[in-house]
Enzyme design. Structure first.
Site, mmCIF file in Angstrom:
data_model
loop_
_atom_site.group_PDB
_atom_site.id
_atom_site.type_symbol
_atom_site.label_atom_id
_atom_site.label_comp_id
_atom_site.label_asym_id
_atom_site.label_seq_id
_atom_site.Cartn_x
_atom_site.Cartn_y
_atom_site.Cartn_z
ATOM 1 N N ASP A 64 29.319 -24.424 18.378
ATOM 2 C CA ASP A 64 28.822 -23.089 18.017
ATOM 3 C C ASP A 64 27.894 -23.150 16.805
ATOM 4 O OD1 ASP A 64 28.569 -20.375 18.321
ATOM 5 O OD2 ASP A 64 30.404 -19.882 17.227
ATOM 6 N N ASN B 284 28.520 -15.337 27.904
ATOM 7 C CA ASN B 284 27.161 -15.633 27.419
ATOM 8 C C ASN B 284 26.065 -15.026 28.298
ATOM 9 O OD1 ASN B 284 28.076 -18.901 26.059
ATOM 10 N ND2 ASN B 284 27.855 -16.953 24.994
#
Ligand code: IPE
Ligand code: IPE
Ligand code: MG
Length: 267
Positions: free
Chosen positions: A32, A80
């Site tokens: 991330d 996402n």
């Protein structure tokens, strides 16, 4: 002393402290911080994703060198898709391009690559290259790289529940036969042991729908470093931290000096 030499020394010092007998077999990573890394540098977010691929290559190499056997990385979550189409399309193209460029080396290193998640919504080009990469490497047994794409832990659990319900209604299994072992055998990660260590970069302290079942007893290591700046040194820090943990699995530590007949409590 040159910067390169300082980094080498640091790396050697960390490596020397690692207990080779206690290396995690399976490491899971939530890679991330790509977007923020780029934004902090006033670059479009896609540059973070591009740099992130090099980091994955470095960490794959480092985990093999250390003696890990399985690396499971979160590359694209079921959530996402809510990002701008431009970013989603960029990521999908990047997956195809990287796979095309890297598959020969992955195969030469006897690494098996598996894609975990619902591949249906992806374009044919990506699906084809995923399927050819998986079949090319399916008999490789030195290392397993699981790439989670369009993956969601909840969706995975629901899918298993549905499959077991179908098997049960068709009479293939009895409802009373459903137990953890059977459930595990239907998971997308079947065949691999649960990750001993979960690393999340970028300082976020959440699981974000990753491996909800499999992470039940994993040790969690949060690195404040954004994924594009993560490297072998940071990975070694995570491993060392993991090795300092006391994994109890709900039990208690055995304390040699503690006696149950402690006078304070005995009547
Ligand atoms: C992780 O980085 C990569 C993907 C989710 C594809 P992000 O893109 O989430 O980057 P941040 O968290 O916005 O910085
Ligand atoms: C998790 O990161 C998914 C991947 C790394 C692929 P996100 O950036 O999507 O998660 P949140 O939104 O911070 O929870
Ligand atoms: Mg993120």
């Amino acid at each position: 002393m040159s910067l390169g030499k300082i980094i080498d020394n640091k790396h050697n010092a960390l490596s020397a402290r690692i207990d080779k007998q206690k290396v995690p077999e399976h490491v899971a990573i939530i890679m991330d911080g790509n977007g923020r890394w780029a934004t902090n540098k006033r670059l479009p977010r896609k540059y973070g994703h591009i740099r992130g691929v090099d980091v994955l290559k470095e960490i794959l190499k480092a985990s093999k060198k250390l003696g890990c056997k399985v690396l499971t990385v979160y590359a694209f979550s079921t959530e996402n898709w809510t990002r701008p189409t431009e970013e989603v399309d960029f990521l999908i193209n990047l997956f195809s391009e990287v796979l095309r460029n890297e598959i020969d080396e992955i195969h030469e290193e006897s690494t098996k690559i598996k894609f975990i998640g619902d591949l249906n919504p992806f374009p044919e080009t990506l699906k084809k290259i995923i399927s050819s990469s998986e079949s090319l490497t399916k008999n490789n047994n030195k290392f397993l790289l699981n790439v989670c794409v369009n993956y969601g832990g909840r969706q995975e659990i629901v899918k298993v529940a549905r499959e077991l319900a179908l098997k049960s209604s068709s009479g293939e299994i009895k409802p009373t036969e459903i137990n953890e072992e059977l459930f595990n055998s239907e998971l997308l990660t079947r065949g691999s042991k649960d990750p001993e260590l979960l690393i999340r970069t970028s300082g976020e302290k959440r699981i974000s729908n990753f491996l909800l079942w499999q992470l039940a007893y994993s040790e969690i290591y949060i690195s404040n470093v954004m994924w594009p700046d993560f490297n072998e040194l940071e990975f070694l820090k995570a491993i060392l931290d993991y090795q300092s943990r006391n994994r109890r699995f709900g039990g208690i530590e055995s304390l040699p000096n503690e006696s149950l007949e402690d006078s304070q409590y005995s009547s």
